[in-house]
Enzyme design. Structure first.
Site, PDB file in Angstrom:
ATOM      1  N   ASP A  54      -5.541   7.789   9.157  1.00  0.00           N
ATOM      2  CA  ASP A  54      -5.239   6.518   9.819  1.00  0.00           C
ATOM      3  C   ASP A  54      -3.901   6.548  10.550  1.00  0.00           C
ATOM      4  O   ASP A  54      -3.574   5.645  11.313  1.00  0.00           O
ATOM      5  CB  ASP A  54      -5.278   5.346   8.829  1.00  0.00           C
ATOM      6  CG  ASP A  54      -4.233   5.419   7.719  1.00  0.00           C
ATOM      7  OD1 ASP A  54      -3.328   6.262   7.783  1.00  0.00           O
ATOM      8  OD2 ASP A  54      -4.338   4.605   6.774  1.00  0.00           O
ATOM      9  N   GLY A  63      -2.050  -4.322   1.204  1.00  0.00           N
ATOM     10  CA  GLY A  63      -2.195  -5.536   1.991  1.00  0.00           C
ATOM     11  C   GLY A  63      -1.269  -6.656   1.596  1.00  0.00           C
ATOM     12  O   GLY A  63      -1.208  -7.687   2.270  1.00  0.00           O
ATOM     13  N   HIS A  78      -0.560   5.738   6.540  1.00  0.00           N
ATOM     14  CA  HIS A  78      -0.181   5.944   5.140  1.00  0.00           C
ATOM     15  C   HIS A  78       0.079   7.417   4.845  1.00  0.00           C
ATOM     16  O   HIS A  78      -0.592   8.290   5.395  1.00  0.00           O
ATOM     17  CB  HIS A  78      -1.284   5.421   4.220  1.00  0.00           C
ATOM     18  CG  HIS A  78      -1.515   3.956   4.336  1.00  0.00           C
ATOM     19  ND1 HIS A  78      -2.425   3.423   5.233  1.00  0.00           N
ATOM     20  CD2 HIS A  78      -0.951   2.910   3.695  1.00  0.00           C
ATOM     21  CE1 HIS A  78      -2.410   2.102   5.124  1.00  0.00           C
ATOM     22  NE2 HIS A  78      -1.526   1.769   4.208  1.00  0.00           N
ATOM     23  N   SER A 123       0.804  -1.223   0.000  1.00  0.00           N
ATOM     24  CA  SER A 123       0.000   0.000   0.000  1.00  0.00           C
ATOM     25  C   SER A 123       0.838   1.275   0.000  1.00  0.00           C
ATOM     26  O   SER A 123       0.387   2.315  -0.461  1.00  0.00           O
ATOM     27  CB  SER A 123      -0.946   0.009   1.204  1.00  0.00           C
ATOM     28  OG  SER A 123      -0.219  -0.044   2.427  1.00  0.00           O
ATOM     29  N   ASN A 179       4.025  -5.648   5.744  1.00  0.00           N
ATOM     30  CA  ASN A 179       2.874  -6.415   6.211  1.00  0.00           C
ATOM     31  C   ASN A 179       3.296  -7.740   6.853  1.00  0.00           C
ATOM     32  O   ASN A 179       2.641  -8.231   7.778  1.00  0.00           O
ATOM     33  CB  ASN A 179       1.899  -6.672   5.059  1.00  0.00           C
ATOM     34  CG  ASN A 179       1.132  -5.421   4.678  1.00  0.00           C
ATOM     35  OD1 ASN A 179       0.613  -4.713   5.526  1.00  0.00           O
ATOM     36  ND2 ASN A 179       1.075  -5.133   3.386  1.00  0.00           N
TER      37      ASN A 179
END
Length: 234
Positions: free
Chosen positions: A208, A96, A211, A59, A127
């Protein structure tokens, strides 16, 4: 040494933020992020001239929740243009993705390109670390990705991630050397920490807290672009 401690602190903050709101892979693939699902969409167009660069990652490369022209790939293309390098930068980031996911889609994506890339940036493993996956498996997957690129005669560049101290000293000792070790093994350039200068800076992050927002992408790209330009100039 001070810079290493600073990056280590950034990685700790990253995982603290992610622990509070870490998405599943399915949750990390909203409709707004469909522009980044694989490298073939933009690359299907024939490239008459200039360099072909592929950014292959998760991402952080994909431009998660950003407009199509605000992610890492288009901003890198603009930055290279300002340095006098005509390049077509293909977004091959998938939100992801783990290193295993990236390895699984690599050959298919490369085969879908109109020609062999002049450079592939590889940015995977974050991740894996978040999910506490085996660092040995992460190392093996990224090693296999770089091996496949070498086999195809495609130059590569690696952008790294760091394990949080929260993962424990044994995990960090196994994870942190992955990127410098593999860069040395394959003779590819390494940008040690992709989020350097952005993580922890709320003004440069999406709500969030994870990012980069458009301003964050601009800062990241300003740091990464000179290394990319050097590789393309060889």
């Amino acid at each position: 040494m001070a810079n290493g401690f600073r990056l280590y602190g950034f990685s700790l903050l990253l995982v603290q933020l992610l622990a509070a709101c870490s998405p599943t892979k399915q949750e990390a693939l909203p409709a707004a992020d469909n522009n980044a699902v694989n490298m073939t969409a933009k690359a299907a167009q024939p490239i008459a001239d200039g360099k072909l660069v592929v950014v292959f990652g998760d991402s952080l490369y994909a431009g998660y929740n950003l407009q199509q022209d605000q992610g890492f790939a288009p901003i890198l293309e603009q930055a290279l243009s300002k340095q006098g390098i005509k390049a077509h930068v293909v977004n091959a980031g998938v939100s992801g993705d783990t290193s295993a996911d990236g390895l699984a889609r690599l050959a298919f994506g490369l085969d879908g390109l109109s020609r062999k890339p002049d450079l592939v940036l590889v940015g995977l493993g974050g991740n894996d670390m978040l999910r506490g996956l085996s660092p040995q498996a992460t190392r093996s997957n990224i090693d296999a990705i770089l091996t496949e690129l070498t086999k195809r005669g495609i130059p590569a560049m690696l952008t790294g991630m760091m394990a949080s101290p929260n993962m424990g000293p044994d995990y960090a000792a196994a994870f942190n050397p992955i990127y410098p070790d593999l860069a040395k093994k394959h003779g590819v350039p390494l940008y040690p920490f992709f989020l350097d200068g952005v993580i922890g800076e709320r003004s440069l992050l999406l709500p969030d807290g994870i990012h980069p927002n458009p301003q964050g992408v601009q800062r990241i790209t300003a740091k990464v672009a000179p290394s990319v330009a050097r590789q393309l100039g060889k």
